[in-house]
Design an enzyme around this catalytic site. Structure first.
Site, PDB file in Angstrom:
ATOM      1  N   CYS A  87      40.458  46.117  35.350  1.00 47.55           N
ATOM      2  CA  CYS A  87      41.138  46.312  34.067  1.00 47.55           C
ATOM      3  C   CYS A  87      41.297  47.802  33.750  1.00 47.55           C
ATOM      4  CB  CYS A  87      40.406  45.547  32.974  1.00 47.55           C
ATOM      5  SG  CYS A  87      41.412  45.303  31.507  1.00 47.55           S
ATOM      6  N   HIS A 189      39.367  39.985  35.076  1.00 48.76           N
ATOM      7  CA  HIS A 189      37.941  40.307  34.971  1.00 48.76           C
ATOM      8  C   HIS A 189      37.084  39.285  35.711  1.00 48.76           C
ATOM      9  CE1 HIS A 189      37.855  43.437  31.775  1.00 48.76           C
ATOM     10  NE2 HIS A 189      38.992  42.893  31.406  1.00 48.76           N
ATOM     11  N   GLU A 191      34.036  39.530  36.483  1.00 51.82           N
ATOM     12  CA  GLU A 191      32.675  39.512  35.915  1.00 51.82           C
ATOM     13  C   GLU A 191      32.604  38.611  34.676  1.00 51.82           C
ATOM     14  OE1 GLU A 191      34.812  41.765  35.266  1.00 51.82           O
ATOM     15  OE2 GLU A 191      34.494  42.715  33.323  1.00 51.82           O
TER      16      GLU A 191
END
Lengths: 219, 84
Positions: A87, A189, A191
């Site tokens: 990002c 993302h 994560e």
């Protein structure tokens, strides 16, 4: 044990999510590096986290690209270390010219926060069925000059494409690597797709895990 | 000698500039069809110390290339003058 470093800038806000995930799920040893620090290329992999480095002032990622820690990162890249920008981290990599192109304001002018279906390519062509990851950005509209785009496609540098383009990105590009294939940037993302949560699809945690396992297999 | 630099950063013609498009739409909705296009850019003022005008221009040009604009999507124009 994998030695990972997470570069932290004023305004980064996914650094702890990322670092904690690396420790908990992948038993990495994680060091956080503040933007004022320089470092030796002694880690296996470097992560540039999501967030709003320098409040997105001037252009997203532009000011972070000119920090001391990024000078050290350039040296690490020259030594063939792996770098993953997520990002805002992707924006920092394009602003640093470590990755080609740039990320513009979304075509809709709106911040988009949702899970998006993705197609994995090249290193990620074995992505699991229904592969999708969360995005959350205002500037994710990937552009590059025509000749550069041609080059990116010829060198098979695209790693992720949106199945339903949310932001106007050229060639539906959601993530790509540089020519050396060691510097990777993506808007989604991974994560944020590791913990099972009620509001997400049941198979979501598999996709984040797949991403990181694949990355570590390339070290 | 203090110099003042004005840097104007514009999106390239080939880049869709959605803020300008939104403003244009708003103008059109107010009923005036005479507005043909709107593009939003950035205006940056810099005060700097340099030996002469040429040195000041050179410094600002380098800064603009390195940081103030991204040539992938933007153009920029620079004017430098003595600060009174």
């Amino acid at each position: 044990m994998i030695k990972a470093a997470v570069l932290v800038f004023p305004g980064s806000n996914c650094d702890r999510d990322l670092g904690e995930s690396l420790v908990r799920f992948f038993s990495c040893q994680v060091q956080y590096i503040w933007h004022k620090e320089s470092f030796f290329a002694e880690h296996d992999i470097y992560f540039l986290p999501g967030g709003f480095s320098y409040g997105d002032y001037l252009r997203s990622g532009a000011l972070a690209a000119h920090t001391r820690s990024m000078s050290s990162l350039r040296e690490a890249v020259a030594k063939g270390r792996m770098v993953v920008g997520i990002c805002n981290g992707f924006q920092i990599l394009t602003e640093s010219k470590l990755l080609p192109g740039a990320l513009l304001r979304n075509k809709s002018l709106k911040h988009i926060c949702k899970d998006v279906p993705l197609k994995g390519e090249n290193e990620f062509q074995d992505a699991p069925n229904g592969f999708s990851l969360p995005i959350s950005h205002s500037e994710g509209n990937y552009i590059a000059p025509y000749e550069i785009l041609q080059e990116i496609e010829e060198n098979r540098q695209v790693l992720f494409r949106y199945r339903e383009n949310p932001n106007g990105s050229l060639h539906d590009i959601a993530g790509l690597c540089d020519k050396s294939r060691r510097v990777i940037g993506l808007m989604p993302h991974p994560e944020r797709a590791l913990f099972p949560t009620k509001d997400k699809r049941e198979d979501m945690p598999l996709f984040g895990r797949y991403f990181f396992e694949k990355i570590f297999s390339l070290l | 000698m203090p110099y003042k630099a004005n840097v104007v950063v514009r999106y390239k013609k080939s880049v869709l500039e959605p803020q300008g498009q939104a403003i244009l739409l708003s103008l059109r909705e107010q009923g005036d069809e005479s507005f043909l296009d709107v593009r939003v850019g950035k205006y940056i003022e810099i005060l700097l110390e340099a030996e002469n005008l040429q040195a000041a221009e050179e410094k600002v040009r380098k800064l603009a290339e390195d940081l103030l604009h991204n040539p992938v999507m933007e153009n920029c124009s620079i004017t430098v003058s003595q600060d009174d």
